[in-house]
Design a protein around this motif. Structure first.
Motif, PDB file in Angstrom:
ATOM      1  N   PRO A  99       0.832  -1.211   0.000  1.00 31.27           N
ATOM      2  CA  PRO A  99       0.000   0.000   0.000  1.00 31.27           C
ATOM      3  C   PRO A  99       0.862   1.255   0.000  1.00 31.27           C
ATOM      4  CG  PRO A  99      -0.840  -1.596   1.576  1.00 31.27           C
ATOM      5  CD  PRO A  99       0.474  -2.133   1.101  1.00 31.27           C
ATOM      6  N   GLY A 100       0.566   2.165  -0.940  1.00 26.59           N
ATOM      7  CA  GLY A 100       1.349   3.380  -1.094  1.00 26.59           C
ATOM      8  C   GLY A 100       2.340   3.308  -2.231  1.00 26.59           C
ATOM      9  N   ARG A 101       2.634   2.103  -2.709  1.00 24.01           N
ATOM     10  CA  ARG A 101       3.567   1.947  -3.813  1.00 24.01           C
ATOM     11  C   ARG A 101       2.861   2.256  -5.130  1.00 24.01           C
ATOM     12  NH1 ARG A 101       7.167  -3.495  -5.234  1.00 24.01           N
ATOM     13  NH2 ARG A 101       8.996  -2.385  -6.042  1.00 24.01           N
ATOM     14  N   ALA A 102       3.563   2.876  -6.066  1.00 26.37           N
ATOM     15  CA  ALA A 102       2.970   3.250  -7.337  1.00 26.37           C
ATOM     16  C   ALA A 102       2.472   2.017  -8.077  1.00 26.37           C
ATOM     17  CB  ALA A 102       3.989   4.008  -8.198  1.00 26.37           C
ATOM     18  N   SER A 146      12.232   0.483   2.571  1.00 25.74           N
ATOM     19  CA  SER A 146      12.953  -0.004   1.399  1.00 25.74           C
ATOM     20  C   SER A 146      12.088   0.027   0.138  1.00 25.74           C
ATOM     21  CB  SER A 146      13.461  -1.429   1.637  1.00 25.74           C
ATOM     22  OG  SER A 146      12.385  -2.358   1.700  1.00 25.74           O
ATOM     23  N   TYR A 147      10.764   0.043   0.316  1.00 30.73           N
ATOM     24  CA  TYR A 147       9.837   0.130  -0.815  1.00 30.73           C
ATOM     25  C   TYR A 147       9.409   1.573  -1.104  1.00 30.73           C
ATOM     26  CZ  TYR A 147       9.175  -4.906  -1.287  1.00 30.73           C
ATOM     27  OH  TYR A 147       9.379  -6.255  -1.522  1.00 30.73           O
ATOM     28  N   GLY A 148       9.910   2.511  -0.335  1.00 27.75           N
ATOM     29  CA  GLY A 148       9.539   3.911  -0.541  1.00 27.75           C
ATOM     30  C   GLY A 148       8.085   4.187  -0.231  1.00 27.75           C
ATOM     31  N   THR A 149       7.563   3.559   0.831  1.00 20.57           N
ATOM     32  CA  THR A 149       6.165   3.757   1.221  1.00 20.57           C
ATOM     33  C   THR A 149       6.076   4.100   2.698  1.00 20.57           C
ATOM     34  OG1 THR A 149       5.821   1.407   1.767  1.00 20.57           O
ATOM     35  CG2 THR A 149       5.402   2.081  -0.519  1.00 20.57           C
ATOM     36  N   TRP A 150       4.990   4.790   3.055  1.00 23.08           N
ATOM     37  CA  TRP A 150       4.741   5.184   4.445  1.00 23.08           C
ATOM     38  C   TRP A 150       3.311   4.837   4.828  1.00 23.08           C
ATOM     39  CZ3 TRP A 150       8.004   7.631   1.230  1.00 23.08           C
ATOM     40  CH2 TRP A 150       9.255   8.049   1.723  1.00 23.08           C
ATOM     41  N   SER A 177       6.164  21.142   0.655  1.00 20.14           N
ATOM     42  CA  SER A 177       5.613  21.509  -0.646  1.00 20.14           C
ATOM     43  C   SER A 177       4.175  21.992  -0.567  1.00 20.14           C
ATOM     44  CB  SER A 177       5.675  20.310  -1.598  1.00 20.14           C
ATOM     45  OG  SER A 177       4.830  19.260  -1.133  1.00 20.14           O
ATOM     46  N   GLY A 178       3.489  21.696   0.564  1.00 22.85           N
ATOM     47  CA  GLY A 178       2.088  22.043   0.688  1.00 22.85           C
ATOM     48  C   GLY A 178       1.163  21.126  -0.092  1.00 22.85           C
ATOM     49  N   LYS A 179       1.713  20.052  -0.649  1.00 24.36           N
ATOM     50  CA  LYS A 179       0.934  19.134  -1.472  1.00 24.36           C
ATOM     51  C   LYS A 179       0.297  18.029  -0.629  1.00 24.36           C
ATOM     52  CE  LYS A 179       2.084  21.155  -5.357  1.00 24.36           C
ATOM     53  NZ  LYS A 179       1.077  21.880  -6.173  1.00 24.36           N
ATOM     54  N   LEU A 180      -0.868  17.575  -1.095  1.00 30.18           N
ATOM     55  CA  LEU A 180      -1.569  16.475  -0.436  1.00 30.18           C
ATOM     56  C   LEU A 180      -0.789  15.180  -0.602  1.00 30.18           C
ATOM     57  CD1 LEU A 180      -4.202  15.402   0.941  1.00 30.18           C
ATOM     58  CD2 LEU A 180      -5.076  15.001  -1.377  1.00 30.18           C
ATOM     59  N   LEU A 181      -0.570  14.474   0.515  1.00 29.23           N
ATOM     60  CA  LEU A 181       0.125  13.198   0.484  1.00 29.23           C
ATOM     61  C   LEU A 181      -0.842  12.020   0.363  1.00 29.23           C
ATOM     62  CD1 LEU A 181       2.782  13.803   3.285  1.00 29.23           C
ATOM     63  CD2 LEU A 181       3.254  13.525   0.844  1.00 29.23           C
ATOM     64  N   GLY A 182      -1.932  12.070   1.134  1.00 27.97           N
ATOM     65  CA  GLY A 182      -2.875  10.963   1.111  1.00 27.97           C
ATOM     66  C   GLY A 182      -4.117  11.291   1.917  1.00 27.97           C
ATOM     67  N   THR A 183      -5.146  10.459   1.719  1.00 27.21           N
ATOM     68  CA  THR A 183      -6.435  10.640   2.369  1.00 27.21           C
ATOM     69  C   THR A 183      -6.878   9.335   3.016  1.00 27.21           C
ATOM     70  OG1 THR A 183      -7.083  12.341   0.754  1.00 27.21           O
ATOM     71  CG2 THR A 183      -8.849  11.291   2.020  1.00 27.21           C
ATOM     72  N   LEU A 194      -3.506   5.775   7.021  1.00 29.05           N
ATOM     73  CA  LEU A 194      -3.278   6.544   5.800  1.00 29.05           C
ATOM     74  C   LEU A 194      -1.975   6.097   5.134  1.00 29.05           C
ATOM     75  CD1 LEU A 194      -3.911  10.348   5.465  1.00 29.05           C
ATOM     76  CD2 LEU A 194      -1.807   9.373   4.565  1.00 29.05           C
ATOM     77  N   HIS A 195      -2.043   5.772   3.837  1.00 29.94           N
ATOM     78  CA  HIS A 195      -0.884   5.309   3.086  1.00 29.94           C
ATOM     79  C   HIS A 195      -0.463   6.336   2.037  1.00 29.94           C
ATOM     80  CE1 HIS A 195      -2.868   1.517   4.417  1.00 29.94           C
ATOM     81  NE2 HIS A 195      -1.629   1.146   4.642  1.00 29.94           N
ATOM     82  N   PHE A 196       0.829   6.434   1.793  1.00 35.32           N
ATOM     83  CA  PHE A 196       1.350   7.198   0.659  1.00 35.32           C
ATOM     84  C   PHE A 196       2.748   6.696   0.345  1.00 35.32           C
ATOM     85  CE2 PHE A 196       2.665   9.547   4.407  1.00 35.32           C
ATOM     86  CZ  PHE A 196       3.950   9.968   4.120  1.00 35.32           C
ATOM     87  N   GLY A 197       3.296   7.176  -0.760  1.00 38.11           N
ATOM     88  CA  GLY A 197       4.612   6.698  -1.177  1.00 38.11           C
ATOM     89  C   GLY A 197       5.383   7.758  -1.933  1.00 38.11           C
TER      90      GLY A 197
END
Length: 296
Positions: A99-102, A146-150, A177-183, A194-197
């Motif tokens: 989850p969070g990986r592209a 290591s997968y670049g996910t949070w 950056s002020g950008k949305l990471l995840g919802t 909440l997941h993001f990557g």
């Protein structure tokens, strides 16, 4: 006779939040060493050891069975009787989707999980055993990193009673950056996950690695919504709190919703405009009366 192994594999995000290893592959191997001398207790668990491609290929001939974990991390695995029920087994975990990986990102990693002798019980024409394991949060955080996910988990609470609030929308933002990471949304107990990557990070922005830290997470702040109406917005300076800076791949963050000055101002403005509307209407009526009574 055949064997049936059932169970669950999950990971700790924090002390009170578990993440199932959905779509990971559990592989069962006959061990290279059949002796139990180095097998303490009922099994041997150590931090998950990442295996190289050569190590995975080298044990391919010993593969006994494999299966993909479902959305809850549950599995059901069967194989024919090719070994004694007293022999130990090797358990490996192959992880590709996270989850969070592209979407469409390729590349899987296999980890050695355990070596153990399951407690088999005979049931009619098969031996049945159960095995469940929860990966400690510090190990899962390293794997996620290591997968670049949070993944951020926690509760949204009311500031006076500290009661968790269900059915709210939680938005996490990158303070750099002020950008949305995840919802995410809070469940019936007021908890969210909440997941993001890296895919959610601005291209070309290098996130700093501070001394003593192994991750490169962003600094975060939150906005909370109820029925798509803004309920609470944290100041961006909140992201400077120590627990909000360069967050780890597995992070626990509880959010406290306080009365919003912006919301109160908006309510007062609406009331004032409502009063002005009444005055305007009364004024218009009075003007009409003057016009009707005018001698011209």
């Amino acid at each position: 006779m055949s064997y049936l192994l059932i169970g669950n594999i999950s990971a700790l995000i924090c002390d009170d939040c578990i993440e199932p290893l959905a779509k990971a592959t559990l592989r069962i191997y006959l061990p290279e060493d059949h002796h139990l001398d180095n097998l303490p207790g009922n099994g041997f668990f150590s931090p998950l050891k990442q295996l190289s491609p050569d190590e995975v290929n080298g044990k391919a001939e010993r593969l006994l069975a494999e299966t993909v974990l479902d959305e809850r991390g549950d599995y059901r695995l069967t194989w024919e009787q090719l070994h004694l029920f007293t022999e130990p087994l090797e358990l490996d975990l192959r992880v590709e989707e996270m989850p969070g990986r592209a979407p469409g990102t390729r590349g899987a990693t296999q980890y050695h999980l355990s070596k153990l002798v399951p407690h088999w019980k005979r049931s009619r024409d098969k031996y049945v055993a159960a095995f469940a394991y929860v990966i400690p949060s510090e190990h899962w955080s390293q794997i996620r990193g290591s997968y670049g996910t949070w993944v951020i988990s926690g509760a949204v609470r009311q500031h006076t009673s500290m009661v968790s609030i269900p059915h709210l929308k939680v938005e996490a933002y990158n303070a750099q950056s002020g950008k949305l990471l995840g919802t995410a949304y809070t469940n019936g107990q007021g908890r969210y996950k909440l997941h993001f990557g890296l895919k959610d990070m601005p291209v070309g922005v290098l996130l700093p690695v501070r001394q003593g830290q192994y991750h490169k997470g962003p600094d975060v702040y939150f906005k909370i919504y109820r029925n798509d109406q803004l309920l609470w917005e944290e100041d961006i300076q909140t992201a400077q709190y120590p627990e909000r800076r360069a967050i780890a791949p597995c992070t626990l963050l509880n959010i406290t919703v306080q009365p919003s000055a912006v919301k109160r101002t908006a309510n007062h403005l609406a009331q004032w405009l409502g009063g002005w509307s009444v005055v305007s209407t009364q004024g218009k009526t009075y003007l009409n009366e003057l016009q009707l009574s005018a001698p011209f």
